[in-house]
Design a protein around this motif. Structure first.
Motif, short mmCIF file in Angstrom:
data_model
loop_
_atom_site.label_atom_id
_atom_site.label_comp_id
_atom_site.label_asym_id
_atom_site.label_seq_id
_atom_site.Cartn_x
_atom_site.Cartn_y
_atom_site.Cartn_z
N LEU A 164 0.82 -1.22 0.00
CA LEU A 164 0.00 0.00 0.00
C LEU A 164 0.85 1.26 0.00
O LEU A 164 0.32 2.36 -0.21
CB LEU A 164 -0.92 0.00 1.22
CG LEU A 164 -1.97 -1.13 1.27
CD1 LEU A 164 -2.77 -1.05 2.55
CD2 LEU A 164 -2.88 -1.07 0.05
N TRP B 138 -5.57 4.73 -5.17
CA TRP B 138 -5.79 3.57 -4.30
C TRP B 138 -5.95 2.31 -5.12
O TRP B 138 -5.66 1.20 -4.64
CB TRP B 138 -7.00 3.81 -3.41
CG TRP B 138 -6.66 4.66 -2.22
CD1 TRP B 138 -6.97 5.96 -2.02
CD2 TRP B 138 -5.93 4.24 -1.07
NE1 TRP B 138 -6.47 6.42 -0.83
CE2 TRP B 138 -5.83 5.37 -0.20
CE3 TRP B 138 -5.34 3.04 -0.68
CZ2 TRP B 138 -5.16 5.32 1.01
CZ3 TRP B 138 -4.68 2.99 0.55
CH2 TRP B 138 -4.61 4.11 1.37
N PRO C 23 3.08 3.92 -1.69
CA PRO C 23 3.23 4.29 -3.11
C PRO C 23 4.58 3.91 -3.70
O PRO C 23 4.65 3.46 -4.84
CB PRO C 23 3.01 5.81 -3.09
CG PRO C 23 2.14 6.05 -1.91
CD PRO C 23 2.57 5.05 -0.88
N SER D 254 2.61 4.50 -6.88
CA SER D 254 1.15 4.39 -6.98
C SER D 254 0.53 5.78 -6.95
O SER D 254 0.84 6.59 -6.07
CB SER D 254 0.60 3.55 -5.82
OG SER D 254 1.13 2.23 -5.86
N ARG E 116 -2.51 1.09 -5.54
CA ARG E 116 -2.02 0.51 -4.30
C ARG E 116 -2.61 -0.87 -4.06
O ARG E 116 -1.91 -1.79 -3.62
CB ARG E 116 -2.39 1.43 -3.12
CG ARG E 116 -1.72 2.80 -3.18
CD ARG E 116 -2.06 3.61 -1.94
NE ARG E 116 -1.52 4.97 -2.02
CZ ARG E 116 -1.52 5.83 -1.02
NH1 ARG E 116 -2.06 5.47 0.15
NH2 ARG E 116 -1.03 7.04 -1.15
#
Length: 394
Positions: free
Chosen positions: A51, A87, A53, A84, A90
């Motif tokens: 998660l 979301w 980036p 990323s 991610r």
């Protein structure tokens, strides 16, 4: 005839993919060293790391290097190497980390089990007692020579499994680490901008070099026909000046193409139109020029394109009609730049065309203007109207 693809077992990328799979199992090994009871904790850990980036950037670069190989640059472009941005990115990266860990564990187990089995069969062929089958939970009795014939089979199966798992994880990487829709759109826009820039450079080279060559040809022909030393000197001077200007344009274009860090020479504008008129006059043409309105009101992009339009128009006059009387009008009024170049039609001809006129129309269209060219009242006239407020016309 297309070249045959080498067998997977002799392709270097097969073994770099194998290494990539092994790296995925390192997290499990480290966690086993810390706590050998929390079997699912490594999956939770790598999911949370996914998660972050920056994880996508690191994983993308590693996947490009180890999964695609030097001979697969087209495939590398299918794997993003950027942090990323959403979301969704991610989430895909977190899922990738989970899948990579699972396939890494499977690869590590198969490597240990099948390599151990080959070694055990080789030992059993020359031994007398039972031999454990490495990571497998059984053993075989020794003393059977034909075990030596079976020993290579697990090793071959291991190589086939490594190749298959490498292909699988590469396909998953393209899916989970591939560019998002927004990144694909940005890449497409960047490529479109590059193509437009190349098209603009091609037009500038056509106009600049074409004008210089046309002036040189007309001047050389006129000097030879005149057989006058003074006229010849003027002609050679005009050829020299026009050639020098063309070389400056060529140098500027090459600096842009090479992405040089040095200063790029400024592109000529309508303020430099006098050198075009003098070049045409030196070729023997009588040029009547008139400028109405302040050139300072013309924005840089419009002024630069206007210069090229006048240049191409005069080049067409010299190329198709020769050194004939020519009228040039530049008018700035009503929020518009109006250009007109007119000359008598030679020998009763009613028209001419080609890449030059197409380039003029393209330049005008890009700035939200319009261009017309054709015979009118015994003359060939080129009329171009460009809006001065290019922000509103774009």
């Amino acid at each position: 005839m297309p070249a045959l693809s080498p067998h997977p077992l002799i392709r270097p990328v097969t073994y770099t993919r194998w290494l990539h799979l092994f790296i995925g199992a390192v997290v499990w090994g480290v966690w086993e060293f810390i706590d050998d009871e929390g079997l699912f904790a490594p999956f939770v850990l790598v999911g949370l790391v996914g998660l972050i980036p920056a994880t996508r950037l690191a994983e993308g670069l590693q996947a490009r290097l180890l999964l695609t190989g030097d001979g697969h640059r087209e495939s590398a472009s299918e794997i993003a190497a950027a942090p990323s941005a959403s979301w969704a990115d991610r989430g895909r990266t977190a899922l990738w980390m989970e899948v990579r860990l699972a396939l890494g564990l499977l690869t590590a187990y198969l490597t240990a089990a099948l390599a151990g089995l080959s070694f055990a069969l080789a030992r059993a062929a020359g031994g007398t007692g039972p031999v454990a089958m490495g990571a497998l939970p059984w053993s075989v009795p020794g003393g059977h020579w034909w075990y030596a014939l079976l020993a290579p089979l697990p090793a071959l199966a291991l190589l086939a499994a490594a190749a298959g798992l490498g292909t699988l994880i590469t396909a998953i990487a393209r899916r989970l680490l591939g560019p998002s829709g927004a990144e694909r759109l940005a890449a497409l826009e960047e490529r479109t901008e590059l193509l437009l820039e190349r098209n603009r450079i091609a037009r500038e080279l056509h106009d600049s070099i074409g004008h210089a060559l046309t002036v040189a040809v007309v001047q050389a022909g006129a000097a030879r026909a005149a057989r006058n030393e003074e006229f010849t000197v003027r002609a050679l001077t005009a050829i020299e000046e026009t050639g020098r200007a063309a070389l400056e344009d060529l140098e500027r274009v090459l600096l842009v193409l090479r992405e040089s860090g040095g200063p790029v020479p400024a592109r000529p504008t309508l303020a430099d139109t006098a050198r075009l008129l003098e070049s045409a006059r030196a070729s023997g043409a009588t040029v009547d020029a008139e400028v109405s309105g302040p050139l300072s009101l013309v924005p840089g992009p419009v002024s630069r394109e206007g210069y090229r339009i006048v240049q191409e128009s005069l080049t067409n006059v010299l190329r198709h009609a020769g050194p004939v009387p020519t009228r040039v009008r530049i008018t700035i009024a009503g929020g518009r730049l109006e250009l007109e170049v007119a000359n008598p039609l030679p020998g009763g001809r009613t028209g001419r065309g080609g890449g030059g006129l197409r380039g003029i129309r393209e330049r005008a269209a890009l700035l939200g203007g319009r261009a017309t060219a054709g015979p009118e009242g015994g003359e060939w006239r080129v009329r171009v109207t460009l809006p001065l407020d290019i922000a509103k016309s774009a």
